[in-house]
Enzyme design. Structure first.
Site, short mmCIF file in Angstrom:
data_model
loop_
_atom_site.label_atom_id
_atom_site.label_comp_id
_atom_site.label_asym_id
_atom_site.label_seq_id
_atom_site.Cartn_x
_atom_site.Cartn_y
_atom_site.Cartn_z
N HIS A 1 0.90 -1.24 0.14
CA HIS A 1 0.03 0.04 0.16
C HIS A 1 0.94 1.21 -0.11
O HIS A 1 2.04 1.02 0.39
CB HIS A 1 -0.93 -0.11 1.32
CG HIS A 1 -1.87 -1.06 1.19
ND1 HIS A 1 -3.18 -0.85 2.03
CD2 HIS A 1 -2.20 -2.01 0.32
CE1 HIS A 1 -3.78 -2.11 1.78
NE2 HIS A 1 -3.48 -2.55 0.66
N CYS B 1 -1.88 -0.76 7.64
CA CYS B 1 -1.03 0.53 7.48
C CYS B 1 -1.08 1.39 8.76
O CYS B 1 0.00 1.89 9.09
CB CYS B 1 -1.68 1.27 6.18
SG CYS B 1 -1.54 0.54 4.99
N GLU C 1 1.30 3.78 1.89
CA GLU C 1 1.85 4.12 3.20
C GLU C 1 2.92 3.20 3.45
O GLU C 1 4.13 3.70 3.96
CB GLU C 1 0.88 4.06 4.54
CG GLU C 1 -0.50 4.73 4.21
CD GLU C 1 -1.68 4.13 3.58
OE1 GLU C 1 -2.58 4.28 4.19
OE2 GLU C 1 -1.44 3.22 2.60
#
Length: 219
Positions: A71, A104, A73
């Site tokens: 992801h 995350c 992040e």
């Protein structure tokens, strides 16, 4: 500990003192999200900032990297940790265009990120107040300041347009597949018509009267 998620409070909150900087860095995160779109990934982007300077950036890339953890992040955290030579990133602010998921959120807390600013709320998987708020979990040994809804309209519009286009392209692909299937069915029907068994006379073979039933053969 400061938690400023609109989803948690249910109403708009006053902008923080550095609201202008927050919006500027969120626009950089939106640029990262565009990079994800260009690669066919869900357009989410992130920027990690320390002392007013961009330390690392990231965008969604789980499909391209074959990595379910990639992801935006996480990508930014990995880049920053490699740069700093330390998985702890105190004093940093993470800007991300979509509310962090549980994975995350926990990664940000493990990294000791000081502040998290996100754009659009995620009512399905958001862990910053929409579904749950891990940043407000008192049993955890680290907490980060949280502020949601920064440039939310722009962040949300980008995601909506991406999924709208994906649905449109999907419909076009299904239409093409249907047309191809119809053409294949028509071709199969034509081939079947050509393969209908023919009688011996149709094959050009003359049937002798001797071959007819009831005839007797002389020695």
């Amino acid at each position: 500990m400061q938690h400023e998620s609109e989803a948690e409070h249910g109403h708009d909150l006053p902008d923080p003192p550095d609201a202008q900087a927050d919006r500027a860095f969120m626009r950089l995160a939106l640029d990262q999200a565009q990079n994800a779109w260009l690669l066919g990934e869900v357009p989410v982007g992130a920027v990690l900032v320390r002392e007013g300077r961009v330390l690392a950036t990231g965008y969604n890339r789980p499909v391209g990297d074959s990595d379910p953890t990639a992801h935006a992040e996480i990508v930014a955290l990995r880049q920053a940790a490699n740069l700093m030579g330390n998985y702890r990133l105190p004093g940093c602010t993470l800007y991300v265009t979509l509310e962090p998921c549980a994975m995350c959120a926990m990664a940000l807390l493990h990294a000791r990120v000081q502040r998290v600013v996100f754009g659009a709320f995620d009512p399905k998987t958001g862990a910053g107040g929409s579904v749950l708020n891990l940043f407000a979990e008192s049993r955890l040994n680290h907490h980060a300041q949280l502020h949601g809804g920064v440039e939310a309209a722009a962040c949300g519009a980008l995601l909506q347009e991406f999924f709208r286009e994906r649905r449109r392209l999907g419909a076009q692909a299904r239409a093409r597949d249907a047309e191809a299937a119809d053409a294949a069915d028509a071709a199969d029907a034509a081939d079947a018509a050509d393969e209908v068994p023919r009688s011996p006379t149709q094959e050009g073979i003359e049937v002798s009267h001797l071959d007819q039933p009831g005839e007797e053969f002389d020695d």
